[in-house]
Design a protein around this motif. Sequence first.
Motif, PDB file in Angstrom:
ATOM      1  N   PHE A  91       0.830  -1.166   0.338  1.00 32.14           N
ATOM      2  CA  PHE A  91       0.081  -0.290  -0.001  1.00 32.14           C
ATOM      3  C   PHE A  91       0.833   1.446  -0.049  1.00 32.14           C
ATOM      4  N   PHE A 108      -6.427  -0.557   5.150  1.00 34.77           N
ATOM      5  CA  PHE A 108      -5.931   0.829   4.416  1.00 34.77           C
ATOM      6  C   PHE A 108      -7.007   1.270   3.451  1.00 34.77           C
ATOM      7  N   ILE A 160      -7.992   0.488   1.372  1.00 37.43           N
ATOM      8  CA  ILE A 160      -8.681  -0.601   0.431  1.00 37.43           C
ATOM      9  C   ILE A 160      -9.503  -1.100   0.151  1.00 37.43           C
TER      10      ILE A 160
END
Length: 216
Positions: A108, A142, A144
């Motif tokens: 990330f 994160f 995501i």
Amino acid sequence: MNIEYALHDIESNDKSIKKEIESALEYPIKQVSVLPQHIKVVKKIVPKHINLSCIIDFPFGISSEEIRMDMIQFASDEGVDTVEIIAPNRMMCNRNYTSIRSEITKQFDLCVKNMIDVAYVLEYRRFTFTAIARVAKILTDFTINKCYASSGNKLDNIHDHLIAIAMLKKEVPDISIPFNGNLWLKDQVDLLYESDVKMARVRTLNALDLFFNKIA
């Protein structure tokens, strides 16, 4: 429904890749996904309004962490907008969630540094639902927020795939999961439209016809 096109054929050469992607671009697709070795030829023909993505460590996610990081950097250097990272097989098999979180952190951070988006590829056909749901929850930590329930490698039953998406969405509501199974028939496309799926990925020009021209 937003439609993506994926061409993950390791045996294709540049000429066949270019020809197929040019044909796919005749349809109003939102994203094109290719293998790392095909980025250069595809980058030249994909217009800027279409997202160019690269799948990392396809199809099994068995490379080392260092190699996977190198793949991400290579894809970024080649000019992709997004990388799709296959879940690490060695860690998933051992349910080593601490190591998975550590690897995702590094990936990330690298994607943020290179200003590219990141998605993750799980595999409901190989790992338990508990395992993939746990990883999906880590991803949302994160931000995501996009993952695929499978890599799309080999056969993938549409009904099983839709069940996997529904189960993951129930467990992790904030994550977006495009359909990524096999499509051959109009009835299958109709089934997708009847479901709650908002995005779908296809791998054949015939499937694009099914979506956009409604061929029988």
